[in-house]
Write an enzyme that holds these catalytic residues in place. Structure first.
Site, PDB file in Angstrom:
ATOM      1  N   ASP A   1       5.362  39.842  91.620  1.00 34.80           N
ATOM      2  CA  ASP A   1       5.818  40.425  92.677  1.00 34.80           C
ATOM      3  C   ASP A   1       5.971  41.934  92.467  1.00 34.80           C
ATOM      4  O   ASP A   1       5.969  42.575  91.610  1.00 34.80           O
ATOM      5  CB  ASP A   1       7.344  40.025  93.004  1.00 34.80           C
ATOM      6  CG  ASP A   1       7.688  40.005  94.214  1.00 34.80           C
ATOM      7  OD1 ASP A   1       7.180  40.632  94.914  1.00 34.80           O
ATOM      8  OD2 ASP A   1       8.935  39.765  94.551  1.00 34.80           O
TER       9      ASP A   1
ATOM     10  N   LYS B   1      14.956  45.637  94.784  1.00 35.21           N
ATOM     11  CA  LYS B   1      14.011  44.788  95.635  1.00 35.21           C
ATOM     12  C   LYS B   1      14.478  44.131  96.842  1.00 35.21           C
ATOM     13  O   LYS B   1      15.755  44.418  97.049  1.00 35.21           O
ATOM     14  CB  LYS B   1      13.528  43.618  94.841  1.00 35.21           C
ATOM     15  CG  LYS B   1      12.511  43.842  93.443  1.00 35.21           C
ATOM     16  CD  LYS B   1      11.884  42.537  92.959  1.00 35.21           C
ATOM     17  CE  LYS B   1      11.498  41.364  93.880  1.00 35.21           C
ATOM     18  NZ  LYS B   1      10.351  42.044  94.876  1.00 35.21           N
ATOM     19  N   GLY B   2      13.626  43.894  97.749  1.00 42.33           N
ATOM     20  CA  GLY B   2      14.332  43.455  99.186  1.00 42.33           C
ATOM     21  C   GLY B   2      13.933  44.271 100.208  1.00 42.33           C
ATOM     22  O   GLY B   2      14.554  43.924 101.421  1.00 42.33           O
ATOM     23  N   GLY B   3      13.056  45.264 100.147  1.00 43.42           N
ATOM     24  CA  GLY B   3      12.607  46.010 101.071  1.00 43.42           C
ATOM     25  C   GLY B   3      12.113  45.013 102.195  1.00 43.42           C
ATOM     26  O   GLY B   3      12.231  45.371 103.499  1.00 43.42           O
ATOM     27  N   GLY B   4      11.410  44.024 101.847  1.00 46.67           N
ATOM     28  CA  GLY B   4      10.996  43.073 102.744  1.00 46.67           C
ATOM     29  C   GLY B   4      11.963  42.094 103.330  1.00 46.67           C
ATOM     30  O   GLY B   4      11.430  41.054 104.148  1.00 46.67           O
TER      31      GLY B   4
ATOM     32  N   THR C   1       6.542  38.660  97.744  1.00 53.41           N
ATOM     33  CA  THR C   1       6.535  39.216  98.893  1.00 53.41           C
ATOM     34  C   THR C   1       6.338  40.664  99.205  1.00 53.41           C
ATOM     35  O   THR C   1       6.999  41.343  98.323  1.00 53.41           O
ATOM     36  CB  THR C   1       7.886  38.693  99.569  1.00 53.41           C
ATOM     37  OG1 THR C   1       8.208  37.204  99.498  1.00 53.41           O
ATOM     38  CG2 THR C   1       7.893  39.268 101.307  1.00 53.41           C
TER      39      THR C   1
ATOM     40  N   GLU D   1      13.312  35.692  96.065  1.00 54.47           N
ATOM     41  CA  GLU D   1      12.566  36.314  94.973  1.00 54.47           C
ATOM     42  C   GLU D   1      13.388  36.115  93.683  1.00 54.47           C
ATOM     43  O   GLU D   1      12.914  35.755  92.606  1.00 54.47           O
ATOM     44  CB  GLU D   1      12.285  37.694  95.307  1.00 54.47           C
ATOM     45  CG  GLU D   1      11.194  38.101  96.518  1.00 54.47           C
ATOM     46  CD  GLU D   1      11.219  39.346  96.921  1.00 54.47           C
ATOM     47  OE1 GLU D   1      10.164  39.912  97.817  1.00 54.47           O
ATOM     48  OE2 GLU D   1      11.994  40.297  96.699  1.00 54.47           O
TER      49      GLU D   1
HETATM   50  C1  5RP Z   1      10.187  42.263  99.313  1.00 55.84           C
HETATM   51  C2  5RP Z   1      10.270  43.107  98.174  1.00 55.84           C
HETATM   52  C3  5RP Z   1       9.050  43.862  97.849  1.00 55.84           C
HETATM   53  O1  5RP Z   1       8.696  43.391  96.376  1.00 55.84           O
HETATM   54  C4  5RP Z   1       9.177  45.395  97.946  1.00 55.84           C
HETATM   55  O2  5RP Z   1       9.809  45.606  99.142  1.00 55.84           O
HETATM   56  C5  5RP Z   1       8.030  46.261  97.757  1.00 55.84           C
HETATM   57  O3  5RP Z   1       6.988  46.120  98.785  1.00 55.84           O
HETATM   58  P1  5RP Z   1       5.689  46.550  98.896  1.00 55.84           P
HETATM   59  O4  5RP Z   1       4.783  45.742  97.959  1.00 55.84           O
HETATM   60  O5  5RP Z   1       5.332  46.171 100.354  1.00 55.84           O
HETATM   61  O6  5RP Z   1       5.629  47.819  98.547  1.00 55.84           O
HETATM   62  O7  5RP Z   1      11.169  43.153  97.471  1.00 55.84           O
HETATM   63  O8  5RP Z   1      11.533  41.823  99.713  1.00 55.84           O
END
Ligand code: 5RP
Length: 259
Positions: free
Chosen positions: A121, A134-137, A68, A143
């Protein structure tokens, strides 16, 4: 993408043509060395390049685990080019599932798909040990499940995500809503400053606490400790099951790091 440079700025093309040495030519050569191809790539272009590089690891007939975020979105778009050759995908979020379906890629339930050969990912932070935040989204729980169910976890990042120690990026923790205050106190006792992600619910109906101010020296140990706080669903450290392969996009190309 960087614009093609005129011949005057490309010493290789000039050499081929045996051009006369002029001040313009000298300036062109200087310009080429100061701005080589790739130097001006944006972060999103680096994400796209590294996501496309991950396609090389996908084999025909596979069900592909898909992450994600913006880098994973580029991977989904690239995967669409071989949709006739894969047997479908398992998505780590509703957003990724929707994007996959938009490309005509079948989205399977993990229970039906069984163990997966590959999971691709992004990450918010990554160390040379392939430990990740992880988990910014906000999709960290699914995940972590899909990563755990996959033989090979390929993490795709642009070079800005590389760190010596995890913790500068606020570490997301998915929490059962009624446990929010209890978990926040426990995280503060670990030395962190938990901040509720306002107005956000995960695909599982939970809340996220983003923990600021951690400098994580032992990610494997901390990941286990945080999982034992009652009310924590998942923490955003991916160290117990780290990535197997990390592809890092930079102006000079895509580097591969393995544990
Ligand atoms: C989402 C995540 C993403 O992998 C993480 O936030 C990186 O995001 P991006 O590819 O937009 O930089 O862990 O939950």
């Amino acid at each position: 993408m960087p614009q093609p440079r005129p011949d005057i700025g490309n010493p290789r093309r000039q050499a081929a043509g045996q051009a006369a040495w002029t001040p313009d030519l000298a300036l062109g050569i200087l310009d080429w060395f100061q701005s080589p191809p790739g130097k001006d790539m944006t972060q999103d272009e680096l994400k796209k390049a590294v996501a496309e590089a991950a396609l090389e690891y996908v084999q025909s007939g596979w069900i592909v685990g898909v992450g994600t975020g913006s880098t994973a979105n580029h991977f989904i778009d690239a995967l669409a080019k071989m949709k006739g050759r894969i047997d479908g995908a398992v998505a780590s979020s509703e957003a990724s599932a929707e994007r996959l379906r938009g490309h005509g890629i079948e989205v399977l339930d993990l229970n039906a798909a069984g163990p997966l050969p590959i999971y691709v990912d992004g990450a918010d932070e990554a160390t040379s040990h392939l430990h990740l935040t992880k988990g910014g989204g906000g999709a960290l729980t699914r995940e972590k499940i899909v990563a755990a169910a996959s033989e090979t976890f390929i993490c795709v990042i642009d070079e800005t995500k590389q760190v010596d120690y995890l913790g500068a990026f606020p570490m997301p923790v998915e929490v059962i809503p009624m446990a929010r205050s209890h978990v926040a106190r426990a995280l503060a006792a670990q030395g962190g400053n938990p901040v509720l992600r306002e107005g956000f619910r995960t695909d599982n109906g939970n809340v996220i606490l983003d923990v600021h101010g951690l400098r994580i020296m032992n990610a494997v140990e901390l990941e286990g400790e945080l999982d034992h706080i009652a009310g924590v669903v998942t923490n955003g450290l991916f160290a117990r099951r780290p990535a197997d392969i990390m592809l890092v996009g930079s102006a000079t190309g895509v580097d591969k790091i393995t544990a």
